[in-house]
Design a protein around this motif. Sequence first.
Motif, PDB file in Angstrom:
ATOM      1  N   MET A  51       1.011  -0.813  -0.200  1.00  0.00           N
ATOM      2  CA  MET A  51      -0.098   0.461   0.116  1.00  0.00           C
ATOM      3  C   MET A  51       0.448   1.373   0.068  1.00  0.00           C
ATOM      4  N   GLU A  52       1.712   1.487   1.011  1.00  0.00           N
ATOM      5  CA  GLU A  52       3.476   1.750   0.814  1.00  0.00           C
ATOM      6  C   GLU A  52       3.275   2.368  -0.558  1.00  0.00           C
ATOM      7  N   LYS A  53       4.148   1.844  -1.339  1.00  0.00           N
ATOM      8  CA  LYS A  53       4.323   1.804  -2.184  1.00  0.00           C
ATOM      9  C   LYS A  53       3.267   2.589  -3.410  1.00  0.00           C
ATOM     10  N   PHE A  54       2.333   1.701  -3.191  1.00  0.00           N
ATOM     11  CA  PHE A  54       1.294   2.080  -4.404  1.00  0.00           C
ATOM     12  C   PHE A  54       0.715   4.198  -3.755  1.00  0.00           C
ATOM     13  N   ASN A  55       0.819   3.798  -2.429  1.00  0.00           N
ATOM     14  CA  ASN A  55       0.519   6.013  -2.659  1.00  0.00           C
ATOM     15  C   ASN A  55       1.859   6.720  -3.128  1.00  0.00           C
ATOM     16  N   GLU A  56       2.708   5.544  -3.033  1.00  0.00           N
ATOM     17  CA  GLU A  56       4.332   7.116  -3.293  1.00  0.00           C
ATOM     18  C   GLU A  56       3.565   6.430  -4.951  1.00  0.00           C
ATOM     19  N   LEU A  57       3.986   5.954  -6.013  1.00  0.00           N
ATOM     20  CA  LEU A  57       3.251   5.487  -7.237  1.00  0.00           C
ATOM     21  C   LEU A  57       2.685   6.305  -7.550  1.00  0.00           C
ATOM     22  N   ILE A  58       1.469   6.407  -6.820  1.00  0.00           N
ATOM     23  CA  ILE A  58       0.096   7.446  -7.216  1.00  0.00           C
ATOM     24  C   ILE A  58       0.825   9.616  -7.011  1.00  0.00           C
ATOM     25  N   ALA A  59       1.668   9.346  -5.897  1.00  0.00           N
ATOM     26  CA  ALA A  59       2.045  10.300  -5.709  1.00  0.00           C
ATOM     27  C   ALA A  59       3.138  11.174  -6.534  1.00  0.00           C
ATOM     28  N   THR A  60       3.815   9.985  -7.270  1.00  0.00           N
ATOM     29  CA  THR A  60       4.621  11.012  -8.057  1.00  0.00           C
ATOM     30  C   THR A  60       4.098  10.782  -9.502  1.00  0.00           C
ATOM     31  N   LYS A  61       3.041  10.484  -9.659  1.00  0.00           N
ATOM     32  CA  LYS A  61       2.103  10.463 -10.925  1.00  0.00           C
ATOM     33  C   LYS A  61       1.996  11.632 -10.859  1.00  0.00           C
ATOM     34  N   ALA A  62       1.140  11.953  -9.553  1.00  0.00           N
ATOM     35  CA  ALA A  62      -0.009  13.839  -9.224  1.00  0.00           C
ATOM     36  C   ALA A  62       0.997  14.231  -8.875  1.00  0.00           C
ATOM     37  N   GLU A  63       2.060  13.939  -8.864  1.00  0.00           N
ATOM     38  CA  GLU A  63       3.053  15.197  -9.111  1.00  0.00           C
ATOM     39  C   GLU A  63       4.095  15.671 -10.527  1.00  0.00           C
ATOM     40  N   LYS A  64       3.829  14.605 -10.952  1.00  0.00           N
ATOM     41  CA  LYS A  64       4.474  14.800 -12.811  1.00  0.00           C
ATOM     42  C   LYS A  64       2.955  15.258 -13.297  1.00  0.00           C
ATOM     43  N   TRP A  65       1.831  15.081 -12.631  1.00  0.00           N
ATOM     44  CA  TRP A  65       0.912  15.638 -13.869  1.00  0.00           C
ATOM     45  C   TRP A  65       0.170  17.168 -13.600  1.00  0.00           C
ATOM     46  N   ASN A  66       0.956  17.701 -12.218  1.00  0.00           N
ATOM     47  CA  ASN A  66       0.576  18.427 -11.561  1.00  0.00           C
ATOM     48  C   ASN A  66       2.136  19.568 -13.244  1.00  0.00           C
ATOM     49  N   GLU A  67       2.765  19.677 -12.557  1.00  0.00           N
ATOM     50  CA  GLU A  67       4.090  19.528 -12.905  1.00  0.00           C
ATOM     51  C   GLU A  67       3.995  19.882 -14.912  1.00  0.00           C
ATOM     52  N   LEU A  68       3.244  18.970 -15.468  1.00  0.00           N
ATOM     53  CA  LEU A  68       2.454  19.201 -16.665  1.00  0.00           C
ATOM     54  C   LEU A  68       1.075  19.711 -16.951  1.00  0.00           C
TER      55      LEU A  68
END
Length: 397
Positions: A51-68
């Motif tokens: 679950m922690e690994k998934f949350n980190e993945l989602i957070a990373t994707k969300a950060e990249k999405w915000n940058e995009l």
Amino acid sequence: MWCEKKINSKGTSYAYRERFTDKRTGKKHSLVVTLNSNSRHAQKMAATMLMEKFNELIATKAEKWNELTETLTMEAVCREWIDATSIMVKDETNHNHEQYCRRILSGLENGLLFRDFSPVMAERIVQTMYYKEKLSFSYCSSTLTTIKAVMRYAKKSGYVDNIYDFETIKLKRRPATPAELERINNKFLNKQELKECLEQLHGINQRIALAMEFISLTGLRCGEMTALRWQDVHLDKKRLNVNGTIVKSCCNGDEVQRGTPKNIYSYRDVDLNKRAVAILMWFKADNKRLELWSRKGNCISRSYTDRGYIFTTRTGAPYNIQFINRQLRKIFVPGKKISTHIFRHTHISMLAEMNVPLKAIMQRVGHNDPNTTLQIYTHVTETMKTETRIKLEQLSI
């Protein structure tokens, strides 16, 4: 979560796997952690780690999405969509996609971010085109279809979560004005108007005049007519085979100018009458004349090259439709807008006057949807009106 036991030279280990779904994008992610035990404590630890690994993945994707989203423009998404669909469609369709996207972007602020493009903006673009600029319903509908296609692509790419409000946009057909109704009913020529039109055209360009007469006798699309080659014509059977069209976006001299017909229903055999055969024979003789003169260095056709096409310019290249239409704009027939398509409509109208069955007309002109054919000749010609008046006089109770 499920566990897989693994044995290797280092000993025994357990791979714990779980599949998660990103609620924002709907994409699935399969993650794994490896532990040295499969006890209950190890299982709970594995679940927590996954679950922690998934949350980190989602957070990373969300950060990249915000940058995009800080830099991604509507123009960039449109270009991505065009590039993604270009390998699946004909060159002509791809050219149309570019035209529609240019039209969409012209109604938006320059450099508009994709995240700021709203359903209200999309609706305003097509409504302005249709209700204010009075552009055709089909053109505006196609523009709206393009907007929806771009948004579907954006959703698949993860640029947007929900496009429901875009999908529900509809363009309501406005009541036709008397002028528009007149234009609809004037998309064909009666026999006298056709004769007058061709006479004027003969004075401008004899080859184009004969080509347009050929369309009025066969119902071919202009692109189908210009793409005809001698191998497609069977003079002994008085028949031709439609199997190609000239690509509008190509230029004379391009290696490939000939493409596939509009759709699968456009592939067809078309019977010819004596006059249509005579026109073909005229072009056969005149093209041969130009070819012979070219060999002798005659100034009239010194650049003629036989490429196998029938309806050609003096250089042997198939006619450009835009060039033909420029010549047709020089023709004046009261109340009529003369273009290549009016001769095709005229052919359909003449067949309707002759009471040729709808299905036979559809097959001859390459239509699949009967409404397409009906829209062209739902008008009642003067001949049909006269016949109706005669039949009305015969009614009795």
